[in-house]
Design a protein around this motif. Structure first.
Motif, PDB file in Angstrom:
ATOM      1  N   SER A 724       8.781  -3.460  -7.386  1.00  0.00           N
ATOM      2  CA  SER A 724       7.345  -3.680  -7.466  1.00  0.00           C
ATOM      3  C   SER A 724       6.583  -2.384  -7.238  1.00  0.00           C
ATOM      4  O   SER A 724       5.641  -2.056  -7.978  1.00  0.00           O
ATOM      5  N   TYR A 725       7.015  -1.622  -6.219  1.00  0.00           N
ATOM      6  CA  TYR A 725       6.360  -0.342  -5.935  1.00  0.00           C
ATOM      7  C   TYR A 725       6.532   0.631  -7.105  1.00  0.00           C
ATOM      8  O   TYR A 725       5.579   1.320  -7.504  1.00  0.00           O
ATOM      9  N   VAL A 726       7.742   0.688  -7.647  1.00  0.00           N
ATOM     10  CA  VAL A 726       8.010   1.609  -8.750  1.00  0.00           C
ATOM     11  C   VAL A 726       7.178   1.218  -9.972  1.00  0.00           C
ATOM     12  O   VAL A 726       6.600   2.073 -10.661  1.00  0.00           O
ATOM     13  N   GLY A 727       7.105  -0.105 -10.222  1.00  0.00           N
ATOM     14  CA  GLY A 727       6.293  -0.571 -11.339  1.00  0.00           C
ATOM     15  C   GLY A 727       4.838  -0.207 -11.180  1.00  0.00           C
ATOM     16  O   GLY A 727       4.167   0.234 -12.130  1.00  0.00           O
ATOM     17  N   SER A 728       4.317  -0.383  -9.972  1.00  0.00           N
ATOM     18  CA  SER A 728       2.919  -0.034  -9.705  1.00  0.00           C
ATOM     19  C   SER A 728       2.702   1.458  -9.885  1.00  0.00           C
ATOM     20  O   SER A 728       1.679   1.901 -10.444  1.00  0.00           O
ATOM     21  N   LEU A 729       3.663   2.261  -9.409  1.00  0.00           N
ATOM     22  CA  LEU A 729       3.540   3.709  -9.523  1.00  0.00           C
ATOM     23  C   LEU A 729       3.564   4.139 -10.988  1.00  0.00           C
ATOM     24  O   LEU A 729       2.777   5.006 -11.411  1.00  0.00           O
ATOM     25  N   GLY A 731       2.670   2.318 -13.534  1.00  0.00           N
ATOM     26  CA  GLY A 731       1.398   1.905 -14.124  1.00  0.00           C
ATOM     27  C   GLY A 731       0.288   2.883 -13.800  1.00  0.00           C
ATOM     28  O   GLY A 731      -0.513   3.253 -14.667  1.00  0.00           O
ATOM     29  N   LEU A 732       0.223   3.297 -12.540  1.00  0.00           N
ATOM     30  CA  LEU A 732      -0.782   4.288 -12.142  1.00  0.00           C
ATOM     31  C   LEU A 732      -0.561   5.602 -12.877  1.00  0.00           C
ATOM     32  O   LEU A 732      -1.522   6.277 -13.293  1.00  0.00           O
ATOM     33  N   SER A 733       0.714   5.957 -13.022  1.00  0.00           N
ATOM     34  CA  SER A 733       1.047   7.203 -13.703  1.00  0.00           C
ATOM     35  C   SER A 733       0.475   7.209 -15.120  1.00  0.00           C
ATOM     36  O   SER A 733      -0.087   8.221 -15.581  1.00  0.00           O
ATOM     37  N   GLU A 734       0.609   6.074 -15.792  1.00  0.00           N
ATOM     38  CA  GLU A 734       0.089   5.985 -17.150  1.00  0.00           C
ATOM     39  C   GLU A 734      -1.440   6.008 -17.159  1.00  0.00           C
ATOM     40  O   GLU A 734      -2.060   6.628 -18.035  1.00  0.00           O
ATOM     41  N   GLN A 735      -2.050   5.335 -16.175  1.00  0.00           N
ATOM     42  CA  GLN A 735      -3.516   5.259 -16.140  1.00  0.00           C
ATOM     43  C   GLN A 735      -4.164   6.602 -15.852  1.00  0.00           C
ATOM     44  O   GLN A 735      -5.189   6.953 -16.441  1.00  0.00           O
ATOM     45  N   LYS A 737      -2.678   9.451 -16.249  1.00  0.00           N
ATOM     46  CA  LYS A 737      -2.098  10.453 -17.153  1.00  0.00           C
ATOM     47  C   LYS A 737      -1.488  11.617 -16.374  1.00  0.00           C
ATOM     48  O   LYS A 737      -1.844  12.800 -16.584  1.00  0.00           O
ATOM     49  N   ALA A 738      -0.575  11.250 -15.461  1.00  0.00           N
ATOM     50  CA  ALA A 738       0.120  12.264 -14.667  1.00  0.00           C
ATOM     51  C   ALA A 738       1.536  11.764 -14.375  1.00  0.00           C
ATOM     52  O   ALA A 738       1.760  10.554 -14.291  1.00  0.00           O
ATOM     53  N   PRO A 739       2.528  12.667 -14.213  1.00  0.00           N
ATOM     54  CA  PRO A 739       3.883  12.249 -13.836  1.00  0.00           C
ATOM     55  C   PRO A 739       3.862  11.531 -12.490  1.00  0.00           C
ATOM     56  O   PRO A 739       2.970  11.793 -11.655  1.00  0.00           O
ATOM     57  N   PRO A 740       4.828  10.612 -12.238  1.00  0.00           N
ATOM     58  CA  PRO A 740       4.827   9.840 -10.977  1.00  0.00           C
ATOM     59  C   PRO A 740       4.712  10.699  -9.725  1.00  0.00           C
ATOM     60  O   PRO A 740       4.001  10.339  -8.781  1.00  0.00           O
ATOM     61  N   GLU A 741       5.397  11.849  -9.727  1.00  0.00           N
ATOM     62  CA  GLU A 741       5.376  12.670  -8.518  1.00  0.00           C
ATOM     63  C   GLU A 741       4.022  13.329  -8.278  1.00  0.00           C
ATOM     64  O   GLU A 741       3.713  13.787  -7.179  1.00  0.00           O
ATOM     65  N   GLU A 742       3.162  13.366  -9.331  1.00  0.00           N
ATOM     66  CA  GLU A 742       1.842  13.972  -9.190  1.00  0.00           C
ATOM     67  C   GLU A 742       0.729  12.944  -9.004  1.00  0.00           C
ATOM     68  O   GLU A 742      -0.441  13.312  -8.874  1.00  0.00           O
ATOM     69  N   VAL A 743       1.112  11.651  -9.016  1.00  0.00           N
ATOM     70  CA  VAL A 743       0.110  10.590  -8.910  1.00  0.00           C
ATOM     71  C   VAL A 743      -0.716  10.697  -7.628  1.00  0.00           C
ATOM     72  O   VAL A 743      -1.951  10.591  -7.677  1.00  0.00           O
ATOM     73  N   PRO A 744      -0.123  10.880  -6.428  1.00  0.00           N
ATOM     74  CA  PRO A 744      -0.955  10.954  -5.208  1.00  0.00           C
ATOM     75  C   PRO A 744      -2.030  12.029  -5.298  1.00  0.00           C
ATOM     76  O   PRO A 744      -3.183  11.792  -4.936  1.00  0.00           O
ATOM     77  N   ARG A 746      -3.265  13.359  -8.028  1.00  0.00           N
ATOM     78  CA  ARG A 746      -4.222  13.010  -9.084  1.00  0.00           C
ATOM     79  C   ARG A 746      -5.205  11.949  -8.606  1.00  0.00           C
ATOM     80  O   ARG A 746      -6.413  12.046  -8.851  1.00  0.00           O
ATOM     81  N   VAL A 747      -4.688  10.933  -7.883  1.00  0.00           N
ATOM     82  CA  VAL A 747      -5.557   9.880  -7.348  1.00  0.00           C
ATOM     83  C   VAL A 747      -6.523  10.458  -6.326  1.00  0.00           C
ATOM     84  O   VAL A 747      -7.712  10.113  -6.298  1.00  0.00           O
ATOM     85  N   ALA A 748      -6.041  11.378  -5.479  1.00  0.00           N
ATOM     86  CA  ALA A 748      -6.916  12.008  -4.483  1.00  0.00           C
ATOM     87  C   ALA A 748      -8.042  12.771  -5.167  1.00  0.00           C
ATOM     88  O   ALA A 748      -9.201  12.730  -4.730  1.00  0.00           O
ATOM     89  N   ALA A 749      -7.698  13.464  -6.267  1.00  0.00           N
ATOM     90  CA  ALA A 749      -8.725  14.213  -7.003  1.00  0.00           C
ATOM     91  C   ALA A 749      -9.748  13.276  -7.627  1.00  0.00           C
ATOM     92  O   ALA A 749     -10.961  13.544  -7.592  1.00  0.00           O
TER      93      ALA A 749
END
Length: 893
Positions: A724-729, A731-735, A737-744, A746-749
Motif C-alpha cells: 500500500s505504501y509503495v503504491g501510494s509512493l 502514485g505520488l511519483s507520477e503526480q 513527476k519525480a522519481p520515488p526517491e525524490e518525492v519527499p 519534491r512534495v516539500a518544495a
C-alpha cells in the motif's frame, strides 16, 4: 551511644571481611540477586539471602558449590509504616552463608562464633544466643563454644522457627546471636534477656537449620538433605561495631542524612518530629533507588504500588521538612554515589532513577496540596466521629493519588481511623469495572461446567492443526443440549482438540468441526473453566450431537498468522529491553492474526529513533532465521536459564519454555551466545524467526502513567501495508513527476510553493477588503439611532473575515457590524458591537448565536465580538437579513 565496643569498622569493611572469611571456609561467593525475584514470581521482592538459593535447597538445580556466601540486597514491605523510628528498615543488606547438603548445625555454629568473637572481636560476655524450644543439639553446641547456659534462651515457634520465603519452600528451626548493650539499657530488669523487646538486646545473626519443605497447605516434610541458611543484617552489625544504638547514626546513613539536612536547612538530632521525617526520607531514598535500578516502575498494583507508596510517603515527609519542590532525585543520587561501587546497577541506571523519581514526584506534587486540603476538611468537618469514610479514602486514592496507607498514617496523627471495609469495596468495584471493560465476549451460549464430571480437554494443537475428537457437550442460549441444528449459536466441548483457547494474550483459534450429520463453523475458542476448552460458533449445516465423533480442523492459515505475531511479540519484548533497558516489563499483550500489541513499563514516549531501533532489532532477528524451540521443564530450571516470568502469574511445577535461540535454521552467520529470547509461554509459535517475514511498528502510545503500548504487524499484513505504501509512493511519483526517491523533496518544495501562494492570496484579500470597505460603509443604515451594517463578504478564511471587521469598525466608529462568508463550504459569521453600544444592552454573542441558528449552527463570544458557524451555506443571506430586526428589538427593550 554504646561505649562498650571500640573495634570500629565501616560498613564497606564489614561487607568485605564477611565474604573473605567464608571464602577461607571453602564457600563460593554468589553475587546479589535483584530485588525482583527471578526464581519466584509469586514473591513481591527478595526478602532474604536464601530466596535465590531456594531451587538449590529443593534439589531442583545443582548449585555451583555446596558452600555458598553472599551479600544480598533485600526489601521487606511489612515495615513500611514503621520506618521513621530508630530501627525499622525496608531496604537492607543481608550477609549470609549457606550450606546445600554439606555442613549443618555444628559447623554453622562454629563458623558464626569464630567470626563474631575472633574476626569482629566482640566481647563474649556481651553475646547471648537463642534456640528453638526442643533443640537440645543447638543448645549443647553453644555450650561447647563457651556460652554459659544462663545466656542460652529457649524460645517458641514465633521467635525461633524460620518459615518459607513466600507461600511455600524450605524452612526449619533457628538459633540467633544477640548483642547485649548493657544492663543500663532498656527495661533494666534483672531477668531481662533477648526475648524482651526493650532495646537492650539486638539480634545480629540468625542461623536457620533448613530441615523441612513446607507446602502451600502448611504441611512440612523432611528435606532430602538438611541445609544451612544464615542471615546477618549489615546495618545492625555496623551499628554494633561503630558503638551506636541505631543504624541511623552509622556511616550507612551518614551521607544521606547530611544531604537531607543540607537541602532542608534542618539539623538532625534536635527535634524528634524533624528527626523522624529525615529518617523516612533517607531510608525510603535507598529503597526507591534500588527498586528502580532493578526494573520496578511506579504503578497501582504489586511492586509498582509499593514503589509509588515509598515515593509519595517520602515526598509527604519532605513537605514536613519544608521541601516544597521535588527533591528526591538529590537524595537518590547520594545512594548511587555511596553504594554504586558495590552495586553497579545503580550507576548503570542513574539517569533512569532520576527520570522516574522526578516524574513521579512532580505528578504527586500537583495533587498533594489539594489532597491534604481535602483530607483536612474531612477531619475538620467531623465533630463526633473519628472515622474517615471509606468512599472519601477511595477518592483521595483515585483522584489525588494518596495510597490508603498514607491516608491512614496522616489520619492517625489526629486520632482518626479509616473505614477500610468500605474502601476495599470501592476498590473491588473499580477492579470489577475494569474486568468488565476488557471481558472476552461471546459467552451467550455458555453454561456452568464446574459441577460436571468432565475430564479436562486434551490439547493437541502444538503437534497438529487437525484431529479426530468426541463431542462431550453442546450448549446454546445458556442451556445444555443433546443436539443443535442449523443456524444455532453453540458452544461445544470436545474430549481433545487442536484448537487453542484464548489465553496469555493470544486469541483463540477458528475453524471447522465436521461431524457425520453436519458442520460447525468455529468463530472463537476459549477456556470455559474446569480445564475445558469451549468451541464457539454456528451450526453451518445439518446438526451436531453429544457423543458424535467429529473432525476438528483449525484454520491453519489464520493460525500461522497468529503464530508469526506471537513469536514477534517475544522478539519485541527482547528488543525493548535491549533498546530501552532492563526496567521494561510486560504489562499486557494481544496476539491476533492481523496485529500484535504489547504493553510495557516505561516512563515516557519512545523517540522515533528508539522505535526505529526496536523495529530494526526485530527484523535483524527475523533475517537470521533463528530457531524457535519449546521445552517442558521444572519451573526452577526454566528461570535459572534466564526465562522471563510474569509477576502474579501462577505457574505449576512444570512450565513450557519458548526460546528464540542464537542457532540458525539456515546456513551462514555466527550464532550469538545464549538465546535471543526466553519466556514462559503456552502459546503457539513460528518454527523459526524467518517465518515471520517482516515486522513493522504501526503505533506507540500511552496507556497510563508509566505504561506504554507498542503495536505492530507481521507477515501477510506487513506485506500488504508495504504494498500500500509503495503504491501510494508510486502514485505520488507520477503526480509530482519525480522519481520515488525524490518525492519527499519534491512534495516539500510544492508545499513551500502552496504556502507562498496562500500568503499572496491572503495579502491580496486584505488589500481588496480595505478597498471594498468604503463601498460597504455606504450600505450601513440607522436602526433607532444605531448604525447597523450587515453584509455578505467574499473572503476565504476566518482571519480574513476578522480583518474586514476591524477595518469597518475603525471606519464606522460606533456600530453593529454583522458579516457572513462561505469558508470551506460552511457559513461563518462575525458580529462586532462597539463598546458604547454594549453599554446600551447590545451583545455580539447573543446576535451571533441567533444569526447562526438560521444556518443550522451556533456559537457565541464576548459582548464586543463573537464568531459563529453554521451548516447550511444556502441560508447565509437569510441569516444576514435577520440582523436588522434583532438589533431593532434589542434597542426597544
Amino acid at each position: 551511644m554504646n561505649k562498650h565496643h571500640e573495634n570500629h569498622m565501616t560498613s564497606d569493611q564489614l561487607r568485605d571481611l564477611f565474604l573473605r572469611f567464608f571464602v577461607e571456609k571453602g564457600s563460593q561467593v554468589l553475587p546479589s540477586s535483584p530485588l525482583v525475584p527471578k526464581t519466584d514470581p509469586t514473591l513481591l521482592f527478595t526478602t532474604a539471602g536464601m530466596v535465590q538459593l531456594k531451587p538449590f535447597f529443593l534439589g531442583q538445580v545443582v548449585p555451583p558449590s555446596r558452600r555458598l556466601a553472599s551479600v544480598q540486597k533485600c526489601f521487606r514491605t511489612t515495615d513500611v509504616d514503621c520506618v521513621g523510628d530508630s530501627k525499622h528498615l525496608t531496604f537492607f543488606e543481608m550477609l549470609g552463608n549457606f550450606s546445600v547438603g554439606d555442613y549443618f548445625k555444628k559447623e554453622a555454629i562454629a563458623f558464626a562464633w569464630e567470626f563474631v568473637t575472633e574476626r569482629l572481636k566482640l566481647s563474649e560476655e556481651r553475646l547471648w544466643t537463642t534456640v528453638f524450644l526442643d533443640d537440645d543439639e543447638a543448645a549443647k553446641l553453644w555450650q561447647e563454644r563457651g556460652v554459659p547456659s544462663e545466656r542460652i534462651v529457649r524460645l517458641g515457634e514465633k521467635e525461633n522457627f524460620w518459615g518459607p520465603a513466600g507461600d511455600s519452600g524450605p524452612c526449619g528451626p533457628c538459633s540467633e546471636i544477640h548483642y547485649d548493650y548493657g544492663a543500663n539499657m532498656g527495661c533494666c530488669r534483672r531477668e531481662c534477656n533477648p526475648s524482651c523487646d526493650c532495646g537492650r538486646f539486638v539480634e545480629v545473626w540468625n542461623l536457620v537449620f533448613m530441615q523441612f519443605n513446607q507446602d502451600r497447605q502448611g504441611k512440612r516434610t523432611p528435606l532430602p538433605r538438611p541445609n544451612i541458611d544464615t542471615g546477618m543484617g549489615l546495618e545492625r552489625i555496623t551499628a554494633v561495631m561503630q558503638g551506636r544504638n541505631t543504624v541511623y547514626e552509622t556511616d550507612v546513613f551518614a551521607s544521606l542524612l547530611e544531604e537531607v539536612a543540607r537541602i532542608s536547612a534542618k539539623s538532625y538530632g534536635r527535634d524528634e518530629a524533624t528527626d523522624r521525617a529525615m529518617r523516612i526520607v533517607a531510608e525510603h531514598s535507598r529503597g526507591i533507588a534500588f527498586l528502580i535500578a532493578d526494573g520496578v516502575a511506579p504503578g497501582n498494583e504489586g511492586r509498582g504500588y509499593v514503589l509509588r507508596r515509598l515515593l509519595r510517603r517520602a515526598a509527604l515527609f519532605g513537605r514536613k521538612l519544608g521541601l516544597e519542590e521535588p527533591f528526591l532525585s538529590q537524595t537518590t543520587g547520594v545512594v548511587e554515589r555511596s553504594l554504586g561501587h558495590v552495586y553497579p546497577e545503580l550507576r548503570q541506571s542513574r539517569d533512569l532513577i532520576t527520570q522516574v523519581v522526578r516524574l513521579e514526584e512532580e505528578r504527586f506534587q500537583a495533587t498533594l496540596n489539594a489532597g491534604l486540603e481535602n483530607l483536612s476538611q474531612i477531619m475538620g468537618g467531623s465533630e463526633t466521629s473519628k472515622v474517615i469514610p471509606g468512599h472519601a479514602a477511595f477518592t483521595l486514592y483515585d483522584t489525588y493519588g494518596f495510597p490508603v496507607e498514607l491516608t491512614r498514617e496522616i489520619a492517625s496523627e489526629r486520632g482518626f481511623t479509616v473505614d477500610m471495609d468500605v474502601f476495599e469495596r470501592e476498590m473491588e468495584q473499580q477492579r470489577k469495572r475494569a474486568r468488565e471493560a476488557s471481558r472476552f465476549g461471546g459467552d451467550a451460549c455458555a453454561v456452568d461446567y464446574s459441577k460436571g464430571q468432565l475430564s479436562p480437554t486434551v490439547f493437541v494443537g502444538y503437534e497438529t492443526t487437525a484431529a479426530e475428537a468426541k463431542v462431550l457437550t453442546v450448549a446454546s442460549g445458556g442451556e445444555a443440549l443433546a443436539r443443535a441444528t442449523e443456524g444455532r449459536q453453540v458452544e461445544i466441548v470436545l474430549d481433545r482438540t487442536p484448537f487453542y483457547g484464548e489465553m496469555g494474550g493470544q486469541v483463540g483459534d477458528s475453524g471447522v468441526l465436521a461431524g457425520p450429520k453436519g458442520t460447525v463453523e468455529v468463530q472463537e475458542t476459549a477456556w470455559v473453566g474446569a480445564g475445558l476448552i469451549g468451541h464457539r460458533g454456528r451450526v453451518a449445516n445439518g446438526s451436531i450431537s453429544v457423543g458424535e465423533n467429529v473432525r476438528a480442523e483449525v484454520d491453519s492459515e489464520r493460525r500461522a498468522d497468529v503464530a508469526r505475531n506471537h513469536t514477534a511479540t517475544h522478539l519485541v519484548q527482547a528488543a525493548l529491553r535491549a533498546v530501552l533497558g532492563p526496567h521494561v516489563q510486560q504489562r499486557g499483550s494481544l496476539v491476533a492474526p492481523d496485529r500484535l500489541r504489547f504493553d510495557f513499563s516505561h516512563l515516557k514516549a519512545m523517540s522515533r529513533e528508539e522505535i526505529a531501533r526496536v523495529q530494526s532489532w526485530v527484523n535483524d532477528s527475523i533475517r537470521r532465521n533463528l530457531a524457535v524451540s519449546t521445552e517442558v521443564m521444572p519451573y526452577a530450571e526454566a528461570v535459572s536459564r534466564g526465562a522471563i516470568a510474569l509477576f502474579g502469574e501462577k505457574y505449576g511445577e512444570t512450565v513450557r519454555l519458548v526460546q528464540v535461540s542464537g542457532a540458525h535454521c539456515g546456513a551462514g552467520g555466527v550464532p550469538p551466545s545464549g538465546p535471543v529470547s526466553a519466556e514462559l509461554c503456552g502459546g503457539t509459535h513460528a518454527a523459526a524467526s524467518g517465518d515471520i517475514g517482516l515486522f513493522l511498528v504501526t503505533a506507540e502510545t500511552s496507556v497510563g502513567a508509566g505504561l506504554r503500548r507498542i503495536e505492530g504487524i507481521t507477515g501477510r499484513a506487513a506485506e500488504k501495508l508495504v504494498a500500500s505504501y509503495v503504491g501510494s509512493l508510486q502514485g505520488l511519483s507520477e503526480q509530482v513527476k519525480a522519481p520515488p526517491e525524490e518525492v519527499p523533496a519534491r512534495v516539500a518544495a510544492l508545499m513551500d510553493d502552496v504556502d507562498a501562494a496562500r500568503k499572496r492570496i491572503a495579502q491580496l484579500e486584505r488589500e481588496l477588503s480595505k478597498r471594498g470597505a468604503d463601498s460597504m460603509v455606504s450600505r450601513a443604515e440607522s436602526v433607532d439611532g444605531v448604525t447597523v451594517l450587515a453584509s455578505k463578504v467574499g473572503v476565504s478564511s476566518v482571519s480574513g473575515l476578522r480583518e474586514v471587521g476591524d477595518v469597518l469598525r475603525e471606519k464606522l466608529g460606533s456600530a453593529v457590524i454583522a458579516l457572513g462568508a462561505v469558508i470551506d463550504e460552511r457559513p461563518q459569521f462575525l458580529v462586532i458591537v462597539t463598546p458604547d453600544l454594549v453599554s446600551k444592552g447590545l451583545n455580539a454573542g447573543d446576535l451571533a448565536r441567533r444569526v447562526a441558528q438560521v444556518a443550522g449552527g451556533g456559537g457565541g463570544g464576548r459582548p464586543e465580538m463573537a464568531q459563529a458557524g453554521g451548516k447550511d451555506k444556502t441560508k447565509l443571506d437569510e441569516a444576514i437579513a435577520l440582523v436588522r430586526g434583532l438589533v431593532e428589538r434589542a434597542v426597544k427593550k
